[in-house]
Scaffold this motif. Structure first.
Motif, mmCIF file in Angstrom:
data_model
loop_
_atom_site.group_PDB
_atom_site.id
_atom_site.type_symbol
_atom_site.label_atom_id
_atom_site.label_comp_id
_atom_site.label_asym_id
_atom_site.label_seq_id
_atom_site.Cartn_x
_atom_site.Cartn_y
_atom_site.Cartn_z
ATOM 1 N N SER A 45 -6.082 1.547 9.462
ATOM 2 C CA SER A 45 -5.505 2.899 9.502
ATOM 3 C C SER A 45 -4.207 2.923 10.309
ATOM 4 N N VAL A 46 -4.187 2.189 11.413
ATOM 5 C CA VAL A 46 -2.954 2.097 12.203
ATOM 6 C C VAL A 46 -1.844 1.478 11.356
ATOM 7 N N ALA A 47 -2.174 0.428 10.611
ATOM 8 C CA ALA A 47 -1.179 -0.236 9.769
ATOM 9 C C ALA A 47 -0.610 0.719 8.720
ATOM 10 N N LEU A 48 -1.484 1.479 8.062
ATOM 11 C CA LEU A 48 -1.022 2.410 7.034
ATOM 12 C C LEU A 48 -0.173 3.531 7.630
ATOM 13 N N SER A 49 -0.579 4.012 8.802
ATOM 14 C CA SER A 49 0.186 5.077 9.459
ATOM 15 C C SER A 49 1.559 4.578 9.891
ATOM 16 N N LEU A 50 1.603 3.378 10.439
ATOM 17 C CA LEU A 50 2.892 2.811 10.839
ATOM 18 C C LEU A 50 3.737 2.469 9.618
ATOM 19 N N GLY A 51 3.078 2.072 8.530
ATOM 20 C CA GLY A 51 3.815 1.820 7.294
ATOM 21 C C GLY A 51 4.497 3.083 6.785
ATOM 22 N N LYS A 52 3.805 4.199 6.904
ATOM 23 C CA LYS A 52 4.395 5.482 6.506
ATOM 24 C C LYS A 52 5.617 5.803 7.366
ATOM 25 N N ARG A 53 5.512 5.543 8.661
ATOM 26 C CA ARG A 53 6.639 5.797 9.541
ATOM 27 C C ARG A 53 7.777 4.820 9.285
ATOM 28 N N PHE A 98 10.406 -3.751 14.524
ATOM 29 C CA PHE A 98 9.220 -3.551 15.371
ATOM 30 C C PHE A 98 8.024 -3.122 14.528
ATOM 31 N N LEU A 99 8.227 -2.164 13.649
ATOM 32 C CA LEU A 99 7.133 -1.677 12.813
ATOM 33 C C LEU A 99 6.632 -2.762 11.866
ATOM 34 N N ASP A 100 7.537 -3.595 11.360
ATOM 35 C CA ASP A 100 7.112 -4.700 10.492
ATOM 36 C C ASP A 100 6.138 -5.614 11.226
ATOM 37 N N HIS A 101 6.471 -5.953 12.464
ATOM 38 C CA HIS A 101 5.601 -6.837 13.251
ATOM 39 C C HIS A 101 4.241 -6.183 13.519
ATOM 40 N N VAL A 102 4.257 -4.911 13.925
ATOM 41 C CA VAL A 102 3.012 -4.246 14.303
ATOM 42 C C VAL A 102 2.127 -3.990 13.080
ATOM 43 N N VAL A 103 2.729 -3.678 11.939
ATOM 44 C CA VAL A 103 1.957 -3.479 10.708
ATOM 45 C C VAL A 103 1.233 -4.772 10.337
ATOM 46 N N VAL A 104 1.960 -5.883 10.359
ATOM 47 C CA VAL A 104 1.355 -7.179 10.018
ATOM 48 C C VAL A 104 0.242 -7.521 11.002
ATOM 49 N N LEU A 105 0.494 -7.313 12.294
ATOM 50 C CA LEU A 105 -0.504 -7.599 13.327
ATOM 51 C C LEU A 105 -1.804 -6.853 13.053
ATOM 52 N N ASN A 106 -1.706 -5.566 12.752
ATOM 53 C CA ASN A 106 -2.901 -4.752 12.524
ATOM 54 C C ASN A 106 -3.593 -5.100 11.215
ATOM 55 N N LEU A 107 -2.836 -5.461 10.209
ATOM 56 C CA LEU A 107 -3.454 -5.846 8.934
ATOM 57 C C LEU A 107 -4.213 -7.166 9.069
ATOM 58 N N VAL A 121 -3.987 -6.656 1.086
ATOM 59 C CA VAL A 121 -3.093 -6.631 2.244
ATOM 60 C C VAL A 121 -1.698 -7.118 1.858
ATOM 61 N N THR A 122 -1.648 -8.221 1.130
ATOM 62 C CA THR A 122 -0.363 -8.805 0.744
ATOM 63 C C THR A 122 0.413 -7.881 -0.188
ATOM 64 N N ARG A 123 -0.287 -7.296 -1.143
ATOM 65 C CA ARG A 123 0.371 -6.388 -2.086
ATOM 66 C C ARG A 123 0.915 -5.159 -1.362
ATOM 67 N N TYR A 124 0.169 -4.656 -0.402
ATOM 68 C CA TYR A 124 0.648 -3.496 0.359
ATOM 69 C C TYR A 124 1.936 -3.847 1.112
ATOM 70 N N LEU A 125 1.978 -5.019 1.740
ATOM 71 C CA LEU A 125 3.184 -5.434 2.453
ATOM 72 C C LEU A 125 4.353 -5.593 1.492
#
Length: 315
Positions: free
Chosen positions: A193-201, A226-235, A269-273
Motif C-alpha cells: 500500500s505504501v508503494a502504491l501511494s508513493l507511486g501515485k505521488r 527518491f520516490l523511485d527508490h522507496v517504491v522499489v524498497l517497499n515492493l 510487481v515488475t509490470r507495475y514498475l
C-alpha cells in the motif's frame, strides 16, 4: 388508418425527455461521489477469511458481511468529506476538477446530506459488528478524518496513514472471522500500500514538471528519484512477506503455493514498475491495475494457482 397523436403529449415528452436525462445524470453524479470504483479496496476484509480458514469463517459470515459493509460506508464517507474540504483546490487540478463536487454536478448541500447518511449508516454498523471489529473500524474512521484535516499534508506520514487503512481492513476481516492474525500478511499489505501511494505521488510529481502547479503540498518534500527508490524498497519487502506468508500455510501446500505463485507475484510487481516509470502511469493505482490487460491476465492466473493450492490444502 392513421393514429391520432396528441400534440400536448408530444410537447410533454419533449420536456420530460431532458428532465429524465438530467435526473439520470444527477444520480450518476451522486453515485460517483461515493467512488464505487474504489470499493474494491474493501475486499481486503475477505483476504484472511478466504485464504487462512474458509471453513472456520463460515459460522461468522454475518459478522464478516457487516464489517465489509461498514468499511464500504466509512470509506465513501471519507471520500465525500475529502471532496468537500478540497473542492476549491480540486477545481485547479486537471483530473480532479471532473469530480462531482468540483465540477458542480453535486451541490455542497447535497454532498453534506450524503455524508450525514453515510456516517449514520457507519455508526449503525459499528453497533452491529463484534466489539473488536467495531474498535478497528472506529480507529479507521478517526484516523481518516484526521488524515483529511491535517495528516494528508505531512510527507511520508500521509502514505503511512493510507497504508494503515488497508491493514485495518485485513485486520478487521480476521477478527470478524475469529481467525488468527498473521503479522507477515499485515506487513505485506502495508508495504504494498505504501508503494502504491508513493507511486501515485510520483506520477503527480512528474506531471508537475509539465503543469508547474502543486496540488498536493506534501509533494514539496519528494523528488522523483527518491520516490523511485522507496517504491522499489517497499515492493521488494511486500514480495518477501508474501512468500513468507504463503510458506507458513499448511504443509506441504504452503511451500508449493509459494513456489508456484511467486512468478505471478513478481510479474505483478515488475509490470507495475514498468507502468509507473516507463509508461508514466500510476495516477490512479486502482484504475491502472484493473484496466491493464497484462495485469488482468496475470491476476487471473495467479488467482487460479492460489485457488488450486488452497483447495488441495483443504482436502
Amino acid at each position: 388508418m392513421d393514429h391520432y397523436v396528441d400534440p400536448d403529449r408530444l410537447a410533454l415528452d419533449a420536456v420530460e425527455g431532458p428532465i429524465a436525462a438530467g435526473r439520470v445524470r444527477a444520480l450518476r453524479a451522486y453515485v460517483a461521489l461515493l467512488r464505487p470504483r474504489h470499493w474494491i479496496k474493501s475486499v481486503l476484509v475477505l483476504v484472511v477469511p478466504i485464504t487462512a480458514g474458509p471453513r472456520a469463517a463460515v459460522p461468522h459470515l454475518t459478522a464478516i458481511g457487516l464489517i465489509l459493509l461498514a468499511f464500504l460506508s466509512a470509506s465513501s464517507a471519507v471520500y465525500v468529506l475529502n471532496d468537500l474540504r478540497d473542492c476549491e483546490a480540486d477545481r485547479l487540478h486537471p483530473v480532479k476538477r471532473l469530480r462531482p463536487l468540483a465540477s458542480g454536478h453535486v451541490s455542497v448541500r447535497g454532498a453534506l446530506a450524503v455524508l450525514t447518511a453515510l456516517l449514520l449508516a457507519t455508526v449503525g454498523l459499528l453497533i452491529a459488528v463484534p466489539p473488536l471489529g467495531a474498535l478497528v473500524l472506529g480507529g479507521y474512521v478517526v484516523m481518516n478524518i484526521w488524515y483529511t484535516l491535517t495528516l494528508k499534508h505531512q510527507p511520508l506520514v500521509d502514505v503511512s496513514v493510507v497504508a494503515t487503512g488497508f491493514v485495518l481492513r485485513v485486520l478487521a476481516g480476521a477478527l470478524a472471522a475469529g481467525l488468527t492474525i498473521q503479522p507477515l500478511l499485515l506487513i505485506c499489505v502495508y508495504c504494498a500500500s505504501v508503494a502504491l501511494s508513493l507511486g501515485k505521488r510520483r506520477h503527480e510529481l512528474a506531471d508537475l514538471k509539465v503543469t508547474g502547479e502543486k496540488h498536493r503540498p506534501a509533494l514539496s518534500a519528494y523528488t522523483v528519484p527518491f520516490l523511485d527508490h522507496v517504491v522499489v524498497l517497499n515492493l521488494v519487502a511486500a514480495l518477501m512477506c508474501y512468500v513468507a506468508t504463503m510458506w507458513q500455510l499448511k504443509a506441504p501446500y504452503g511451500k508449493v503455493g509459494a513456489a508456484l505463485s511467486f512468478p505471478f507475484a513478481a510479474f505483478h510487481v515488475t509490470r507495475y514498475l514498468q507502468m509507473l516509470i516507463v509508461e508514466r502511469s500510476g495516477g490512479d493505482p486502482v484504475e491502472d491495475l484493473m484496466r491493464d490487460r497484462q495485469m488482468r491476465l496475470n491476476l487471473g492466473l495467479w488467482t487460479a494457482v492460489l485457488a488450486s493450492t488452497f483447495l488441495a490444502s483443504s482436502l
